[in-house]
Structures are given as C-alpha cells and as structure tokens.
Design a protein around this motif. Structure first.
Motif, short mmCIF file in Angstrom:
data_model
loop_
_atom_site.label_atom_id
_atom_site.label_comp_id
_atom_site.label_asym_id
_atom_site.label_seq_id
_atom_site.Cartn_x
_atom_site.Cartn_y
_atom_site.Cartn_z
N VAL A 149 0.81 -1.22 0.00
CA VAL A 149 0.00 0.00 0.00
C VAL A 149 0.85 1.27 0.00
N LYS A 150 2.09 1.18 0.45
CA LYS A 150 2.96 2.37 0.49
C LYS A 150 3.18 2.94 -0.92
N ILE A 151 3.19 2.08 -1.92
CA ILE A 151 3.48 2.53 -3.28
C ILE A 151 2.34 3.40 -3.84
N ASN A 156 0.06 8.53 -5.30
CA ASN A 156 -1.13 9.39 -5.28
C ASN A 156 -0.79 10.80 -4.82
N SER A 157 0.15 10.93 -3.89
CA SER A 157 0.55 12.27 -3.43
C SER A 157 1.25 13.03 -4.55
N ARG A 158 2.05 12.34 -5.35
CA ARG A 158 2.71 12.97 -6.49
C ARG A 158 1.68 13.37 -7.54
N TYR A 159 0.74 12.47 -7.80
CA TYR A 159 -0.32 12.71 -8.77
C TYR A 159 -1.14 13.95 -8.39
N ARG A 160 -1.49 14.06 -7.12
CA ARG A 160 -2.29 15.21 -6.66
C ARG A 160 -1.50 16.51 -6.76
N ASP A 161 -0.20 16.45 -6.52
CA ASP A 161 0.64 17.64 -6.64
C ASP A 161 0.67 18.13 -8.08
N VAL A 178 -0.85 3.20 -11.59
CA VAL A 178 0.29 2.49 -11.01
C VAL A 178 0.34 1.14 -11.71
N VAL A 179 1.47 0.85 -12.36
CA VAL A 179 1.61 -0.36 -13.15
C VAL A 179 2.76 -1.20 -12.60
N THR A 180 2.51 -2.49 -12.40
CA THR A 180 3.58 -3.38 -11.93
C THR A 180 3.54 -4.69 -12.70
N ASN A 181 4.69 -5.35 -12.76
CA ASN A 181 4.76 -6.64 -13.45
C ASN A 181 4.44 -7.80 -12.51
N THR A 182 4.26 -7.49 -11.19
CA THR A 182 3.92 -8.56 -10.25
C THR A 182 2.47 -8.39 -9.80
N ARG A 183 2.24 -8.29 -8.50
CA ARG A 183 0.87 -8.16 -7.99
C ARG A 183 0.81 -7.11 -6.89
N PHE A 184 -0.40 -6.61 -6.66
CA PHE A 184 -0.66 -5.68 -5.56
C PHE A 184 -1.17 -6.44 -4.35
N THR A 190 -7.23 -1.96 -2.28
CA THR A 190 -8.30 -1.24 -1.58
C THR A 190 -8.06 0.26 -1.63
N TYR A 191 -6.81 0.66 -1.37
CA TYR A 191 -6.49 2.09 -1.40
C TYR A 191 -6.62 2.65 -2.82
N GLY A 192 -6.16 1.90 -3.79
CA GLY A 192 -6.25 2.36 -5.18
C GLY A 192 -7.68 2.63 -5.58
N LYS A 193 -8.58 1.72 -5.23
CA LYS A 193 -9.99 1.89 -5.55
C LYS A 193 -10.59 3.08 -4.83
N CYS A 194 -10.25 3.24 -3.56
CA CYS A 194 -10.79 4.32 -2.75
C CYS A 194 -10.29 5.69 -3.21
N SER A 195 -9.01 5.76 -3.59
CA SER A 195 -8.39 7.04 -3.97
C SER A 195 -8.65 7.43 -5.42
N GLY A 196 -9.09 6.48 -6.23
CA GLY A 196 -9.35 6.78 -7.64
C GLY A 196 -8.17 6.50 -8.54
#
Length: 283
Positions: A149-151, A156-161, A178-184, A190-196
C-alpha cells in the motif's frame, strides 16, 4: 488423470496443492490446440512427484510446447519474458509506453512534470480523446515481491501535486496509474480503488491485466522470442526496441546484429505470428 494429495513447491517456498485445471488453462493461453494440450498434460502427469517445484513443471511444459510449435512456447513464457526486461526498470517503462502507443495514445516516457510543490519525473505520460494519464511503473525482478500500500500512497501524493499545478490547463491529468509486473497486496488494491488510482498488474484488473492486454493486442515483448539470443535481446532493449511489433516491418536492427538471412526469415516469421491480435479490442 489424478494424483491424490500432490503438493508442489512455489518459488516462494510455499507448498500448495497441484491444480490440473490451472496447468491446462496456462497451456491453452499459449494458443495450443486441445490435442497438444492433452498430450503435454499426459506427459507431465506421469512425471509429477510429491514436492516437485513449479519451476520444474514450467520448464517441462515449455520444452514440450517448444517441441510442438515455437510460437506456443513464446506465448507460454510471457510472464517470465516480462521479468527478462530487467534488471533495471527502464525497459519496462518503455514497454508500458509502447503498449499505450500502439493502442492509439500519444506517449512520452521519462518526462519531468512540474507539480505545485515540487517537480516529478513521470515514467509514462499518455493522452487520447481527452484522457490524460500519468503512470508510474514499478518493475520487480523477484517474483515474490509485491506492491504494498505504500506505493500507491506515495504515487497518489505525487499525482495530486501535479493536478494542483495543471488544474486550469486542458492537459490536466485525469487518470493516475500504477503499473507493476507482479501483484498488488489487498491493502494496495483497496487504497487504489478508494483514492481513484487505476492499478494495473500482471493479472489485475481481472480479464484486463497486463497478460490479457498483451494477448488481446498481440503486443509481446521481444523477450518472448525463442529464436533471439540473450545477447541479441539485450542489444535490442538497449536501443529501446521492446515490442516484437517494432521489428515487424523493419529489419534494420536484425541486420545490424549480423543475423543470417535464414535466421532472419525464421525470426520474422515468429514475430509475424506473435503480432496477430486475438481480436480488435483496445484500451
């Protein structure tokens, strides 16, 4: 075709029950026909033993697919091929940028965007039909590494700035990825969905993760090739050639590598088959 209580060992060291359906499904994803899949399943079934590793099963399936038809093996190794884009994350950023570019987006990779507070290096910027994406790519060379969740919190803080700086502009970002080659992890999702934020991983969103998009559009990384050597792949990646499609109608780099005409024809044939999309779906 059943072995009771057979457990296999994952790369993490965890033991799980062997799933015939999962193996069969992964073989079908390679494009192999039912007879080929049945034959491979029968061979592997006879070779299974208690505590066999997933790597050993994968290697055996890959070898059998390659013996049957090289393009099956190429598609089967897709997940491994993504890892082979490393060890740095830059080829993965180029790969994501290329996926979007070949899907009709105007794309920039590794650009600086000014935020309200500080400037930010954005991995991928993409725009199409009023959609303005800023994407951060998180490449992991270890299969067991996940995005916690830290990622997405940090991104998101950078995106909002950045939004605060561009909010009065027609080019104001309206999607943070946020794109990764592994998994979240569950908390990250949960945070991604909540934050948009839009999260994209190997198998998320369901039926529209990286593996699904690559298969649908025929946008395979050059690292899936069973004919190019490791040295040749690294040479191409160093020149920002990340997709097989980039070599489809341009043999300049193959010529530069000194590849013989016979090998070149085989490589071009392999690439042509890989570049055929499953359908006309777009992002």
């Amino acid at each position: 075709m059943k072995k009771e209580n057979l457990q296999i060992v994952k790369s993490s060291g965890d033991k799980v029950d062997f799933s015939i359906s999962k193996l069969r499904s992964s073989l079908y994803r390679s494009g192999a026909d039912e007879l080929t899949v049945d034959n491979i399943m029968n061979v592997i079934h006879e070779e299974l033993y208690q505590g066999i590793s997933t790597k050993e099963i994968y290697n055996r399936a890959y070898a059998l697919l390659k013996k049957s038809k090289s393009i099956y093996a190429s598609k089967y190794k897709l997940k491994k091929a993504i890892y082979e884009l490393g060890p740095t994350g830059f080829p993965f950023e180029n790969f994501i940028g290329a996926l979007l570019e070949y899907s009709g987006y105007h794309v920039e990779v590794g650009k600086i965007m000014q935020g309200k507070c500080v400037s930010h290096e954005v991995d991928v910027i993409a725009s199409k039909n009023g959609q303005h994406i800023v994407a951060e790519c998180k490449f992991h060379s270890e299969k067991t590494t996940t995005c916690n969740v830290k990622i997405p919190l940090y991104i998101n803080s950078r995106y909002r700035d950045i939004i605060d700086q561009y909010k009065n502009s027609t080019k104001c970002p309206n999607e943070g990825w946020v794109v990764t080659n592994t998994r979240f992890t569950v908390d990250a999702l949960t945070y991604g969905k909540c934050s948009g934020l839009y999260l994209l991983s190997w198998d998320y969103p369901r039926d529209n993760g990286l593996k699904d998009r690559i298969d649908k559009l025929g946008l395979y990384p050059i690292t899936v090739s069973t004919l190019l050597t490791k040295r040749e792949k690294q040479f191409l990646l160093s020149r920002e050639i990340v997709l097989c499609r980039q070599l489809l109608n341009d043999v300049f780099y193959l010529d530069h590598l000194g590849i013989s005409e016979t090998r070149k024809e085989k490589i071009q044939s392999e690439i042509s088959m890989l570049c055929k999309p499953d359908n006309n779906e777009q992002y």
